[in-house]
Write an enzyme that holds these catalytic residues in place. Structure first.
Site, short mmCIF file in Angstrom:
data_model
loop_
_atom_site.label_atom_id
_atom_site.label_comp_id
_atom_site.label_asym_id
_atom_site.label_seq_id
_atom_site.Cartn_x
_atom_site.Cartn_y
_atom_site.Cartn_z
N ARG A 66 45.12 28.98 35.74
CA ARG A 66 45.99 30.16 35.71
C ARG A 66 47.38 29.82 36.27
O ARG A 66 48.40 30.26 35.77
CB ARG A 66 45.31 31.25 36.56
CG ARG A 66 45.99 32.57 36.57
CD ARG A 66 45.52 33.45 35.43
NE ARG A 66 46.38 34.59 35.27
CZ ARG A 66 46.09 35.66 34.56
NH1 ARG A 66 44.94 35.74 33.93
NH2 ARG A 66 46.92 36.65 34.45
N ASN A 108 58.01 46.46 33.05
CA ASN A 108 56.82 46.60 32.21
C ASN A 108 56.67 48.05 31.80
O ASN A 108 57.01 48.96 32.56
CB ASN A 108 55.58 46.18 33.01
CG ASN A 108 54.29 46.23 32.18
OD1 ASN A 108 54.31 45.99 30.97
ND2 ASN A 108 53.19 46.53 32.83
N THR A 109 56.15 48.28 30.60
CA THR A 109 55.85 49.64 30.17
C THR A 109 54.34 49.84 30.15
O THR A 109 53.59 48.96 29.73
CB THR A 109 56.50 49.96 28.81
OG1 THR A 109 56.11 51.27 28.42
CG2 THR A 109 56.12 48.97 27.73
N HIS A 110 53.93 51.02 30.64
CA HIS A 110 52.50 51.31 30.80
C HIS A 110 52.19 52.67 30.19
O HIS A 110 52.93 53.63 30.43
CB HIS A 110 52.15 51.31 32.31
CG HIS A 110 50.71 51.60 32.56
ND1 HIS A 110 49.72 50.68 32.33
CD2 HIS A 110 50.10 52.73 32.99
CE1 HIS A 110 48.55 51.22 32.62
NE2 HIS A 110 48.75 52.47 33.02
N ASP A 142 55.84 44.24 40.28
CA ASP A 142 55.62 43.54 41.55
C ASP A 142 54.27 42.84 41.47
O ASP A 142 53.69 42.73 40.39
CB ASP A 142 55.77 44.51 42.74
CG ASP A 142 54.67 45.57 42.78
OD1 ASP A 142 53.70 45.48 41.98
OD2 ASP A 142 54.77 46.48 43.61
C1 GRF Z 1 51.74 50.02 24.69
O1 GRF Z 1 51.26 51.33 24.78
C2 GRF Z 1 51.77 49.36 26.04
O2 GRF Z 1 52.18 50.20 27.08
C3 GRF Z 1 50.32 49.01 26.18
O3 GRF Z 1 49.96 48.52 24.92
C4 GRF Z 1 50.77 49.12 23.93
C5 GRF Z 1 51.47 48.02 23.17
O4 GRF Z 1 51.85 48.43 21.91
N1 GRF Z 1 50.07 48.12 27.28
P1 GRF Z 1 52.74 47.51 20.94
O5 GRF Z 1 52.12 46.14 20.90
O6 GRF Z 1 54.13 47.49 21.51
O7 GRF Z 1 52.69 48.20 19.62
#
Ligand code: GRF
Length: 201
Positions: A66, A108-110, A142
């Protein structure tokens, strides 16, 4: 001059595509200079190549540990000298080496309203809990799992007949819009961090 973005993906890459589309407008203030994936054949890599953006695939299984994978990811990303690294559906946690290099300029988007429903199965977990509103969160990464300071959030209603796929699709529509808006704002203005509070000047 445009801010240099490196975008990390694992899947279909619709968030990446939204960024690539936004970057075609010079007023947006950013350019995707490279895309990285943690697997071979991710849809996002294809989208990058179609847009003429260099892409690399770095599966964890190909590394001896890793830590080695994390070091390799760090080098591959650093080679493109990003101002901002965007994890857009990247399903791996970056390690110490990566964070030491890119901490504070890695977002990051969640697909949930953090701190509710962190982890890999946010739409499923939100449905199982029975919430009536969920959404998406953009945050500064983080060392924790989805714990970093929050840049932006968007709320999305849960429908009575949702399953995890329909809910996730509705979240992703709002998520893409939020991601494009806030990555652009960060690209043009940067942001400051005071404890957990993120401010875009
Ligand atoms: C998004 O909803 C992201 O937040 C999550 O997986 C999805 C990714 O979608 N972790 P894509 O690959 O950008 O279409």
């Amino acid at each position: 001059m445009s801010a240099r973005l490196v975008v990390l993906v694992s899947g279909a890459g619709s968030n990446l595509q939204a960024l690539l589309d936004a970057c075609t407008d010079p007023a947006y203030g950013a350019a995707v200079v490279a895309v990285g994936a943690d697997r071979v054949g991710a849809g996002g890599v294809e989208r990058a190549r179609s847009a003429g953006v260099p892409a690399f695939e770095l599966p964890l299984e190909a590394a001896s540990s890793r830590a080695d994978w994390d070091a390799a990811l760090t080098e591959r990303v650093a080679a493109h000298a990003p101002d901002l690294v965007v994890s857009a559906g990247f399903l791996k946690l970056a390690g110490e080496t990566f964070l030491a290099r890119f901490g504070g300029r890695f977002v990051n988007t969640h697909p949930a309203l953090l701190p509710s429903f962190p982890g890999m199965h946010a739409p499923r977990d939100a449905l199982a809990y029975g919430v009536k509103v969920t959404g998406a969160t953009l945050f500064v990464v983080d060392a924790g799992v989805d714990t970093g300071p929050i840049v932006a959030q968007v709320a999305v209603p849960v429908a009575d007949d949702d399953d995890k796929a329909t809910l996730h699709e509705r979240i992703k529509v709002a998520e893409r819009e939020m991601l494009v808006e806030y990555v652009g704002r960060i690209a043009r203005s940067g942001f400051t961090l005071d404890g957990r509070k993120v401010t875009i000047p």
